[in-house]
Each structure stands twice: as C-alpha cells, then as structure tokens.
Design a protein around this motif. Structure first.
Motif, short mmCIF file in Angstrom:
data_model
loop_
_atom_site.label_atom_id
_atom_site.label_comp_id
_atom_site.label_asym_id
_atom_site.label_seq_id
_atom_site.Cartn_x
_atom_site.Cartn_y
_atom_site.Cartn_z
N ALA A 150 81.66 114.09 69.51
CA ALA A 150 81.94 115.37 70.20
C ALA A 150 83.33 115.92 69.93
O ALA A 150 83.50 117.10 69.62
CB ALA A 150 81.72 115.22 71.70
N LEU A 151 84.36 115.09 70.04
CA LEU A 151 85.73 115.57 69.89
C LEU A 151 86.12 115.79 68.42
O LEU A 151 87.20 116.31 68.14
CB LEU A 151 86.72 114.61 70.55
CG LEU A 151 86.50 114.30 72.03
CD1 LEU A 151 87.70 113.54 72.60
CD2 LEU A 151 86.22 115.55 72.85
N SER A 152 85.24 115.40 67.52
CA SER A 152 85.50 115.61 66.10
C SER A 152 84.71 116.78 65.54
O SER A 152 84.77 117.05 64.33
CB SER A 152 85.15 114.34 65.31
OG SER A 152 86.02 113.28 65.66
N ILE A 156 84.52 118.44 61.70
CA ILE A 156 83.26 118.41 60.96
C ILE A 156 82.84 119.82 60.58
O ILE A 156 82.43 120.09 59.44
CB ILE A 156 82.15 117.73 61.80
CG1 ILE A 156 82.52 116.27 62.12
CG2 ILE A 156 80.81 117.80 61.09
CD1 ILE A 156 82.67 115.37 60.93
N ALA A 157 82.98 120.76 61.53
CA ALA A 157 82.59 122.15 61.26
C ALA A 157 83.44 122.78 60.17
O ALA A 157 82.95 123.57 59.36
CB ALA A 157 82.69 122.98 62.55
N LEU A 229 83.55 123.44 75.36
CA LEU A 229 83.67 124.83 75.77
C LEU A 229 84.76 125.54 74.98
O LEU A 229 84.59 126.69 74.55
CB LEU A 229 84.02 124.92 77.27
CG LEU A 229 82.88 125.10 78.26
CD1 LEU A 229 83.41 125.03 79.68
CD2 LEU A 229 82.14 126.41 78.04
N GLU A 230 85.87 124.86 74.78
CA GLU A 230 86.98 125.47 74.04
C GLU A 230 86.64 125.70 72.57
O GLU A 230 86.98 126.74 72.00
CB GLU A 230 88.24 124.62 74.18
CG GLU A 230 88.80 124.62 75.61
CD GLU A 230 90.27 124.26 75.67
OE1 GLU A 230 90.95 124.29 74.63
OE2 GLU A 230 90.75 123.95 76.79
N ILE A 231 85.94 124.75 71.96
CA ILE A 231 85.62 124.95 70.55
C ILE A 231 84.48 125.94 70.38
O ILE A 231 84.33 126.55 69.31
CB ILE A 231 85.30 123.62 69.83
CG1 ILE A 231 83.97 123.05 70.31
CG2 ILE A 231 86.42 122.64 69.96
CD1 ILE A 231 83.32 122.16 69.30
N TYR A 232 83.67 126.13 71.42
CA TYR A 232 82.59 127.13 71.37
C TYR A 232 83.16 128.51 71.07
O TYR A 232 82.53 129.32 70.39
CB TYR A 232 81.84 127.13 72.70
CG TYR A 232 80.77 128.20 72.82
CD1 TYR A 232 79.48 127.96 72.35
CD2 TYR A 232 81.05 129.44 73.38
CE1 TYR A 232 78.50 128.94 72.44
CE2 TYR A 232 80.07 130.42 73.48
CZ TYR A 232 78.79 130.16 73.01
OH TYR A 232 77.82 131.13 73.10
#
Length: 328
Positions: A150-152, A156-157, A229-232
């Motif tokens: 999740a935190l990576s 990855i994206a 939420l923040e990376i969304y």
C-alpha cells in the motif's frame, strides 16, 4: 511476440477485503493471481524487512530495482524461504535452502513430509503463485493482491504500468476482525522508516502515541487509508468499499471493469456467485474465498465496547467520510 499482460494491483489495509476483491478480479478470463510479493516473511528477498515498506527512488537500491523490474517483466526472481518452527511458534523467514533441507529430516515444523520436501523447491505459496503466473499461457491480466504494498503504490505507479485499486473497510469491522485474529503490527515498523515520516508527518504523530494494543490496531487502518487518500489526489487509482462490494458484488465488479476499461463479459459470473453466496464457511480459514458476503457485514455488530466504539469513531470519522466520497 507475446503481448505483455495488464497488471492489476489490489491493495488496502490488512483485513479490509483485499483477498476477497483480489479473487473476484481474478475471475477475469485469462488472468492469474499473485499473492503478496511485498510480504516480508514470504515475498521478494530484496523487499525491506518491515511491514508496509515505503519505497521511493532514494530508498530503492540497485538489487531491489533489478528485482522489481524483473517482477513486472514476469522473469525469475528470488523469493524468501520460510519454515514453520514448532520450538518458537513463529515462522523462520528468509532462511537458507540448507536449513529448509535440514528441516525435511528434523521436521521442526511438524508439517507432513511431502510439504516439507516441496518447500525446498517451491518455497511458499506466494512464490508458487508468481511462478504459475509467469508460465501461464495466454495471460491477459496479472492480478497482484497485496495489502503490504500500500505505501509503495506511488513508487509503483510512477515506475510501472500498473492499474491500482484500493479497498477500504468500515473501521469498526476492521478493528473487530483484527482483534478476533489477535493481529497487530508494532508501530515501529512505520517509525523506523525515516523517509515516510518526513514525507507524511501525520504518520510520525500517530506512531508517537501510546502504543496500547487498541492504538496499534486502529492506527494501522488510519495510516494506510489516509495515505491512500492522499495519493488518490495525485495518482490514477480506484477506490472501492468492502461493504458495497459485499452487498452488490456483481454490480460493483461491473463498475470496476468499466473504470479499468475492461469488458465485464470477461468476468466469470458463476465464480463470483459461488464466492459471494456460500452457505458454509470454515472459520479457521482466514483467507477463505467462498463466503456469504452479506453475512460478513454483520459479524462485528455488537462485539465492541462503548469505549472502543467511541475511540474508533473519534479517530477515523473524518477519514471514513472522505473515503465515502470517492468510492465507486
């Protein structure tokens, strides 16, 4: 030349429905399912030795970069060997092939002989799931299910062509599920990741709180879901509610396919029905795939104390409200 498959990543906080969703996505035709490559006990050998590793360009060393490149090219890469140790009651992870072979004769794990022999070559079911994916013919979709990645997901994206879906669960339901399984992680797994604390100060504040068991459990939900939420806001990820998925699995999967640009006819509707309407469930199997999905929504009702309910609501209400606004 064989076309590259689409990589579909399913992530979210642990005990939030990642396995459930991952298996539903895995009903797509010509798909294969990869189990937790970021698991520090059974995953890639070069993954940092923490739960929920946070990766950035500065953190990823040459060896890990090589293995991640090979992973997304479906090439051979080293996974960790592990042995169930009866003496300690824990898993001996990232052990050597020699120790695994020795265990065949000593049987420290208490496992059947055939299973111990298979561990020498097949290592664990995480490695096996990746190997099966590598050799699957006509592969259209490689479905990676991994809460621990999740935190990576931003890394990855940014570096690989992966479509990401994250699933969240009602925090009270999550809390009950974790406590029932007696699961929690030490918040030091977040605390010792200095770059994470620098980039996301809210994590630093949470891990500096009193480390009661209840805090450790609910703060894991807060860290993962607030991070996602923040990376969304910056990355093209899809958010899905575990509760909505359990209530309307076919409708939600069709919505998800539309969002991913996949024809919903590629879903196996018979498998989805079987997975979501099972009448009997083995309570000892925490990764049970077949379940009555509606019944799972009731399992936690009335099981928490008023104090726990108040604490959870106070700490998660604003995050949950925001998640509700972006779900499918």
């Amino acid at each position: 030349m064989k076309d590259k498959p689409s990589f579909l990543l399913v992530t979210g906080c642990r005990r939030s429905g990642t396995t459930f969703l991952g298996n539903l996505v895995g009903t797509l035709s010509n798909s294969s399912y990869v189990e937790e490559p970021f698991n520090k006990l059974r995953g890639l050998k070069t993954i940092p030795d923490v739960w929920y590793p946070y990766l950035t360009d500065e953190i990823v060393n040459k060896e890990l970069k090589r293995d991640l490149n090979r992973f997304f090219e479906l090439k051979k890469i080293p996974f960790r060997h592990s042995i169930n140790n009866n003496d300690t009651g824990y898993l001996d992870c990232n052990t050597t092939v020699g120790k695994v072979i020795l265990d065949v004769f000593k049987n420290q794990s208490g496992e059947p002989l055939l299973k111990r022999i298979l561990r020498v070559v097949l290592k664990n079911h995480h490695y096996l799931s990746y190997t099966k994916t590598r050799y699957k013919s006509n592969l259209n979709y490689a479905v990676i299910k991994d809460a621990l990645i999740a935190l990576s997901t931003p890394y990855i994206a940014d570096n690989y062509n992966v479509k990401t879906v994250f699933i969240y669960r009602n925090p009270e339901a999550y809390f009950y599920s974790m406590v029932k399984q007696n699961w929690y992680i030490e918040l030091t797994d977040f605390q010792k990741q200095n770059q994470l604390l620098k980039d996301y100060p809210f994590v630093k504040n949470l891990v500096e709180e009193e480390h009661t068991k209840d805090n450790r459990v609910i703060n894991e939900w807060i860290i993962v879901n607030k991070f996602l939420l923040e990376i969304y806001k910056k990355h093209d990820v899809i958010c899905i509610s575990q509760e909505e998925l359990a209530k309307k699995p076919i409708e939600q999967m069709e919505k998800l396919c539309a969002k991913l640009g996949i024809n919903s006819n590629e879903l196996d509707y018979d498998k989805i029905k079987k997975m979501t309407t099972a009448s009997t469930v083995n309570p000892k199997n925490i990764k049970n795939v077949n379940r009555n999905s509606i019944e799972t929504l009731k399992s936690w009702k009335g099981k928490l104390t008023e104090q726990q309910q108040h604490m959870i609501k106070q700490k998660t209400e604003s995050i949950l409200s925001e998640l509700e606004t972006i779900k499918l």
